[in-house]
Design an enzyme around this catalytic site. Structure first.
Site, PDB file in Angstrom:
ATOM      1  N   LYS A  87      28.916  34.431  58.494  1.00  0.00           N
ATOM      2  CA  LYS A  87      28.823  34.094  57.071  1.00  0.00           C
ATOM      3  C   LYS A  87      29.477  32.734  56.852  1.00  0.00           C
ATOM      4  O   LYS A  87      30.665  32.537  57.172  1.00  0.00           O
ATOM      5  CB  LYS A  87      29.547  35.190  56.280  1.00  0.00           C
ATOM      6  CG  LYS A  87      29.064  35.351  54.870  1.00  0.00           C
ATOM      7  CD  LYS A  87      29.694  36.613  54.290  1.00  0.00           C
ATOM      8  CE  LYS A  87      29.274  36.855  52.870  1.00  0.00           C
ATOM      9  NZ  LYS A  87      30.048  37.933  52.253  1.00  0.00           N
TER      10      LYS A  87
HETATM   11  C1  E4P Z   1      28.775  38.796  49.244  1.00  0.00           C
HETATM   12  O1  E4P Z   1      28.492  38.916  50.412  1.00  0.00           O
HETATM   13  C2  E4P Z   1      30.112  38.951  48.675  1.00  0.00           C
HETATM   14  O2  E4P Z   1      30.921  39.678  49.565  1.00  0.00           O
HETATM   15  C3  E4P Z   1      30.125  39.744  47.401  1.00  0.00           C
HETATM   16  O3  E4P Z   1      28.873  40.260  47.063  1.00  0.00           O
HETATM   17  C4  E4P Z   1      30.931  39.163  46.305  1.00  0.00           C
HETATM   18  O4  E4P Z   1      30.878  40.032  45.204  1.00  0.00           O
HETATM   19  P1  E4P Z   1      31.917  40.012  44.002  1.00  0.00           P
HETATM   20  O5  E4P Z   1      31.477  38.994  43.022  1.00  0.00           O
HETATM   21  O6  E4P Z   1      31.854  41.398  43.452  1.00  0.00           O
HETATM   22  O7  E4P Z   1      33.267  39.670  44.602  1.00  0.00           O
END
Ligand code: E4P
Length: 218
Positions: A87
């Site tokens: 990522k």
């Molecule tokens: C994506 O991969 C992130 O981990 C995640 O969806 C972030 O979400 P949030 O806005 O609830 O922190």
């Protein structure tokens, strides 16, 4: 549509896996911190534990913000398990890293996408997934779902292979609307996934069926 769970909590991952509908996991440094996981060794061991539970892709996020650092981290993360997807944050150094890793046939997930232009750039670099954060856009009075629609249109226009991974999903309507728009993947908390099963008429109907069965089988 692939269902990923957005957590680093092993109990929740096991529960989602036991439902038989889980296709992968996304994590981020905040989610790891929430579980109290710190230090490189512990973080790597935790990724391994997640990979041992699920059958699909497991996104592990780099914390470097320069090309060399990202590549070094990616190469180490890849050694944990074949399921690891790197990522990478949506910054220009990240785009260079995605291009490099794509050439090496390493899967990537470009994270922190908040505009169609960012998604286009990540797709050009060959990202396996782009992660538009729809809930965080909604939080600032901008439609997250509209962004999914725009990215879908652009990717369709050019037949990009990059998959749309709807992220920052907060509730069932996000999931349903993303499914209607053709996002290949969504990642959500366990609660949002489980809430898809809920309907008061199902509960009422089931209670009646069971009651009628009981009455006629006294
Ligand atoms: C994506 O991969 C992130 O981990 C995640 O969806 C972030 O979400 P949030 O806005 O609830 O922190």
């Amino acid at each position: 549509m692939k269902f990923f769970i957005d957590t680093a909590n092993l109990i929740e991952i096991k529960e989602a896996q036991s439902l038989g509908i889980l296709d992968g996991v996304t994590t981020n440094p905040s989610l790891m911190a929430k579980e109290g996981i710190s230090g490189k060794k512990n973080i790597f061991n935790h990724y391994k534990s997640i990979c041992d539970i699920v059958d699909g892709d497991v996104s592990a996020e780099v914390i470097s913000t320069n090309f060399n650092g990202m590549i070094e981290e990616a190469e180490q993360l890849c050694k944990i398990d074949d399921k690891i997807v790197i990522k990478i944050p949506m910054i220009l150094e990240g785009i260079k890293a995605i291009k490099y890793l794509t050439k090496k046939k390493i899967k990537t997930n470009c994270t922190l996408i908040f505009s169609c232009g960012q998604a286009l750039l990540a797709a050009k670099a060959g990202a396996t997934y782009v992660s538009p954060f729809i809930g965080r856009l909604d939080d600032v009075s901008t439609s997250g779902l509209k962004l999914i629609e725009e990215i879908r249109e652009v990717f369709n226009n050019y037949s990009f292979q990059t998959q749309i991974l709807a992220a920052s999903v907060r509730h069932t309507m996000h999931i349903i609307e993303c499914a209607k728009m053709g996002a290949e993947v969504m990642t959500a908390p366990l609660s949002a996934i489980k809430n898809l099963a809920n309907h008061p008429l199902t509960d009422l109907g089931l209670a009646k069926f069971l009651d009628d069965h009981k009455k006629s089988n006294k």
